[in-house]
Motif scaffolding. Structure first.
Motif, PDB file in Angstrom:
ATOM      1  N   LEU A  51      -5.547  -1.140   5.130  1.00 28.51           N
ATOM      2  CA  LEU A  51      -4.858  -2.036   4.211  1.00 28.51           C
ATOM      3  C   LEU A  51      -3.399  -2.109   4.611  1.00 28.51           C
ATOM      4  CD1 LEU A  51      -6.331  -0.690   0.866  1.00 28.51           C
ATOM      5  CD2 LEU A  51      -7.074  -2.691   2.144  1.00 28.51           C
ATOM      6  N   ARG A  52      -2.844  -3.312   4.578  1.00 27.19           N
ATOM      7  CA  ARG A  52      -1.433  -3.478   4.922  1.00 27.19           C
ATOM      8  C   ARG A  52      -0.766  -4.349   3.873  1.00 27.19           C
ATOM      9  NH1 ARG A  52      -3.622  -4.302  10.375  1.00 27.19           N
ATOM     10  NH2 ARG A  52      -3.226  -2.397  11.529  1.00 27.19           N
ATOM     11  N   ALA A  53       0.472  -4.032   3.574  1.00 26.02           N
ATOM     12  CA  ALA A  53       1.283  -4.850   2.676  1.00 26.02           C
ATOM     13  C   ALA A  53       2.714  -4.792   3.183  1.00 26.02           C
ATOM     14  CB  ALA A  53       1.202  -4.327   1.248  1.00 26.02           C
ATOM     15  N   PRO A  54       3.454  -5.884   3.032  1.00 24.86           N
ATOM     16  CA  PRO A  54       4.862  -5.847   3.432  1.00 24.86           C
ATOM     17  C   PRO A  54       5.603  -4.725   2.695  1.00 24.86           C
ATOM     18  CG  PRO A  54       4.188  -8.087   2.917  1.00 24.86           C
ATOM     19  CD  PRO A  54       3.062  -7.187   2.510  1.00 24.86           C
ATOM     20  N   ALA A  55       6.523  -4.087   3.374  1.00 24.93           N
ATOM     21  CA  ALA A  55       7.242  -2.944   2.791  1.00 24.93           C
ATOM     22  C   ALA A  55       8.033  -3.336   1.552  1.00 24.93           C
ATOM     23  CB  ALA A  55       8.175  -2.331   3.834  1.00 24.93           C
ATOM     24  N   PHE A  56       8.418  -4.597   1.414  1.00 30.05           N
ATOM     25  CA  PHE A  56       9.248  -5.003   0.288  1.00 30.05           C
ATOM     26  C   PHE A  56       8.425  -5.436  -0.932  1.00 30.05           C
ATOM     27  CE2 PHE A  56       8.744  -8.428   3.338  1.00 30.05           C
ATOM     28  CZ  PHE A  56       8.229  -9.456   2.556  1.00 30.05           C
ATOM     29  N   HIS A  57       7.105  -5.344  -0.864  1.00 25.74           N
ATOM     30  CA  HIS A  57       6.248  -5.687  -1.997  1.00 25.74           C
ATOM     31  C   HIS A  57       5.532  -4.447  -2.501  1.00 25.74           C
ATOM     32  CE1 HIS A  57       6.607 -10.031  -1.949  1.00 25.74           C
ATOM     33  NE2 HIS A  57       6.484 -10.014  -0.630  1.00 25.74           N
TER      34      HIS A  57
END
Length: 51
Positions: free
Chosen positions: A10-16
């Motif tokens: 799973l990946r998500a932008p660091a700012f979210h």
């Protein structure tokens, strides 16, 4: 359906901010109906909740 031992990335932008909920188990024996945030095995119950 996920295979036993399968790798999941799973990946998500660091700012979210992100949240994940993973639920498992045996399949339900009857269909489920969904309207907005109402979930039931009966369309009539969904209509009651909407009213």
């Amino acid at each position: 359906m996920l295979a036993p031992g399968a790798e999941i990335v799973l990946r998500a932008p660091a700012f979210h901010a992100a949240r994940l909920m993973l639920i498992g188990g045996e399949p339900l024996s009857e269909p489920r109906y969904i309207h907005w945030n109402f979930v039931s095995s009966s369309v009539d119950r969904i209509e009651q909740a909407k009213a």
